[in-house]
Motif scaffolding. Sequence first.
Motif, PDB file in Angstrom:
ATOM      1  N   GLY A 150      39.620  47.789  51.383  1.00  0.00           N
ATOM      2  CA  GLY A 150      38.001  48.027  51.281  1.00  0.00           C
ATOM      3  C   GLY A 150      38.016  49.283  50.346  1.00  0.00           C
ATOM      4  O   GLY A 150      37.018  49.402  49.372  1.00  0.00           O
ATOM      5  N   GLY A 151      38.912  50.420  50.731  1.00  0.00           N
ATOM      6  CA  GLY A 151      38.751  51.447  49.816  1.00  0.00           C
ATOM      7  C   GLY A 151      39.297  51.074  48.283  1.00  0.00           C
ATOM      8  O   GLY A 151      38.652  51.873  47.395  1.00  0.00           O
ATOM      9  N   VAL A 152      40.107  50.059  48.128  1.00  0.00           N
ATOM     10  CA  VAL A 152      40.670  49.855  46.957  1.00  0.00           C
ATOM     11  C   VAL A 152      39.441  49.293  46.108  1.00  0.00           C
ATOM     12  O   VAL A 152      39.151  49.467  44.979  1.00  0.00           O
ATOM     13  CB  VAL A 152      41.957  48.936  47.031  1.00  0.00           C
ATOM     14  N   PHE A 153      38.702  48.301  46.873  1.00  0.00           N
ATOM     15  CA  PHE A 153      37.671  47.658  46.254  1.00  0.00           C
ATOM     16  C   PHE A 153      36.604  48.575  45.963  1.00  0.00           C
ATOM     17  O   PHE A 153      36.244  48.516  44.618  1.00  0.00           O
ATOM     18  CB  PHE A 153      36.865  46.794  47.456  1.00  0.00           C
ATOM     19  N   VAL A 154      36.380  49.686  46.385  1.00  0.00           N
ATOM     20  CA  VAL A 154      35.465  50.671  45.973  1.00  0.00           C
ATOM     21  C   VAL A 154      35.864  51.207  44.666  1.00  0.00           C
ATOM     22  O   VAL A 154      34.901  51.607  43.594  1.00  0.00           O
ATOM     23  CB  VAL A 154      35.189  51.787  47.109  1.00  0.00           C
ATOM     24  N   ILE A 155      37.126  51.682  44.632  1.00  0.00           N
ATOM     25  CA  ILE A 155      37.653  52.217  43.183  1.00  0.00           C
ATOM     26  C   ILE A 155      37.421  51.169  42.359  1.00  0.00           C
ATOM     27  O   ILE A 155      36.947  51.610  41.171  1.00  0.00           O
ATOM     28  CB  ILE A 155      39.216  52.748  43.215  1.00  0.00           C
ATOM     29  N   LEU A 156      37.899  50.196  42.494  1.00  0.00           N
ATOM     30  CA  LEU A 156      37.805  48.838  41.258  1.00  0.00           C
ATOM     31  C   LEU A 156      36.270  48.564  41.235  1.00  0.00           C
ATOM     32  O   LEU A 156      35.967  48.469  39.946  1.00  0.00           O
ATOM     33  CB  LEU A 156      38.450  47.712  41.773  1.00  0.00           C
ATOM     34  N   ALA A 157      35.422  48.750  41.853  1.00  0.00           N
ATOM     35  CA  ALA A 157      34.307  48.403  41.738  1.00  0.00           C
ATOM     36  C   ALA A 157      33.487  49.377  40.972  1.00  0.00           C
ATOM     37  O   ALA A 157      32.697  49.076  39.749  1.00  0.00           O
ATOM     38  CB  ALA A 157      33.277  48.308  43.008  1.00  0.00           C
ATOM     39  N   VAL A 158      33.852  50.803  40.988  1.00  0.00           N
ATOM     40  CA  VAL A 158      33.453  51.890  40.244  1.00  0.00           C
ATOM     41  C   VAL A 158      33.963  51.659  38.709  1.00  0.00           C
ATOM     42  O   VAL A 158      33.315  51.686  37.708  1.00  0.00           O
ATOM     43  CB  VAL A 158      33.889  53.245  40.584  1.00  0.00           C
ATOM     44  N   LEU A 159      35.189  51.254  38.531  1.00  0.00           N
ATOM     45  CA  LEU A 159      35.835  50.875  37.171  1.00  0.00           C
ATOM     46  C   LEU A 159      35.395  49.773  36.780  1.00  0.00           C
ATOM     47  O   LEU A 159      34.954  50.025  35.379  1.00  0.00           O
ATOM     48  CB  LEU A 159      37.438  50.693  37.413  1.00  0.00           C
ATOM     49  N   TRP A 160      34.810  48.941  37.373  1.00  0.00           N
ATOM     50  CA  TRP A 160      34.221  47.537  36.880  1.00  0.00           C
ATOM     51  C   TRP A 160      32.840  48.052  36.238  1.00  0.00           C
ATOM     52  O   TRP A 160      32.572  47.409  35.035  1.00  0.00           O
ATOM     53  CB  TRP A 160      34.238  46.569  38.027  1.00  0.00           C
ATOM     54  N   GLY A 161      32.208  48.672  36.952  1.00  0.00           N
ATOM     55  CA  GLY A 161      30.827  49.103  36.444  1.00  0.00           C
ATOM     56  C   GLY A 161      31.059  50.030  35.177  1.00  0.00           C
ATOM     57  O   GLY A 161      30.099  49.698  34.570  1.00  0.00           O
ATOM     58  N   TRP A 162      31.913  50.705  35.093  1.00  0.00           N
ATOM     59  CA  TRP A 162      32.209  51.837  34.012  1.00  0.00           C
ATOM     60  C   TRP A 162      32.521  50.601  32.723  1.00  0.00           C
ATOM     61  O   TRP A 162      31.765  50.813  31.729  1.00  0.00           O
ATOM     62  CB  TRP A 162      33.175  52.421  34.187  1.00  0.00           C
ATOM     63  N   PHE A 163      33.383  49.844  32.999  1.00  0.00           N
ATOM     64  CA  PHE A 163      34.113  49.056  31.745  1.00  0.00           C
ATOM     65  C   PHE A 163      33.268  47.750  31.452  1.00  0.00           C
ATOM     66  O   PHE A 163      33.129  47.458  30.251  1.00  0.00           O
ATOM     67  CB  PHE A 163      35.474  48.776  32.146  1.00  0.00           C
ATOM     68  N   VAL A 164      32.694  47.010  32.380  1.00  0.00           N
ATOM     69  CA  VAL A 164      32.171  45.839  32.369  1.00  0.00           C
ATOM     70  C   VAL A 164      30.546  46.116  32.012  1.00  0.00           C
ATOM     71  O   VAL A 164      29.838  45.529  31.286  1.00  0.00           O
ATOM     72  CB  VAL A 164      32.364  44.762  33.426  1.00  0.00           C
ATOM     73  N   ASP A 165      29.932  46.705  32.928  1.00  0.00           N
ATOM     74  CA  ASP A 165      28.628  46.980  32.837  1.00  0.00           C
ATOM     75  C   ASP A 165      27.871  48.207  31.980  1.00  0.00           C
ATOM     76  O   ASP A 165      27.058  48.409  32.080  1.00  0.00           O
ATOM     77  CB  ASP A 165      28.000  47.157  34.309  1.00  0.00           C
ATOM     78  N   LYS A 166      29.153  48.862  31.742  1.00  0.00           N
ATOM     79  CA  LYS A 166      28.803  49.911  30.699  1.00  0.00           C
ATOM     80  C   LYS A 166      28.008  51.263  31.370  1.00  0.00           C
ATOM     81  O   LYS A 166      27.228  51.874  30.801  1.00  0.00           O
ATOM     82  CB  LYS A 166      28.351  49.597  29.451  1.00  0.00           C
ATOM     83  N   LYS A 167      28.248  51.241  32.779  1.00  0.00           N
ATOM     84  CA  LYS A 167      27.547  52.290  33.406  1.00  0.00           C
ATOM     85  C   LYS A 167      28.482  53.404  33.819  1.00  0.00           C
ATOM     86  O   LYS A 167      29.311  53.170  34.668  1.00  0.00           O
ATOM     87  CB  LYS A 167      26.854  51.799  34.883  1.00  0.00           C
ATOM     88  N   THR A 168      28.509  54.695  33.163  1.00  0.00           N
ATOM     89  CA  THR A 168      29.328  55.686  33.246  1.00  0.00           C
ATOM     90  C   THR A 168      29.359  56.314  34.642  1.00  0.00           C
ATOM     91  O   THR A 168      28.220  56.878  35.163  1.00  0.00           O
ATOM     92  CB  THR A 168      29.016  56.827  32.300  1.00  0.00           C
ATOM     93  N   PRO A 169      30.333  56.097  35.487  1.00  0.00           N
ATOM     94  CA  PRO A 169      30.442  57.052  36.719  1.00  0.00           C
ATOM     95  C   PRO A 169      30.211  58.317  36.539  1.00  0.00           C
ATOM     96  O   PRO A 169      30.400  59.044  35.827  1.00  0.00           O
ATOM     97  CB  PRO A 169      31.832  56.546  37.313  1.00  0.00           C
TER      98      PRO A 169
END
Length: 108
Positions: free
Chosen positions: A65-84
């Motif tokens: 679950g913790g790893v998922f949170v990090i990957l979701a932030v990175l996914w949002g940044w690279f795929v959705d183009k939403k800068t964390p």
Amino acid sequence: MLLTILIFIIAGLAEIGGGYMVWLWLRESKPLWYGIVGSLILIIYGIIPTLQSFPTFGRVYAAYGGVFVILAVLWGWFVDKKTPDMYDWIGAAICIVGVSIMLWAPRS
């Protein structure tokens, strides 16, 4: 330890990628095959964490679950183009610390 991290990353990408494809199908009116492929990826995601060597399901999934949170932030940044923002990064760092404690703390 590297294999453990790799399996967590693969599982996270499968869950996020599969969920994203289902999202695109249902929310963005993409073709049905997006939903089918996304669903198949989600089935594979369910299998991947069983490759971990940790003996307990709860600990593996809590750490994942913790790893998922990090990957979701990175996914949002690279795929959705939403800068964390700063709070996204602080939250992700807290998750990494929590995962590290759960998985690698000395136990008797």
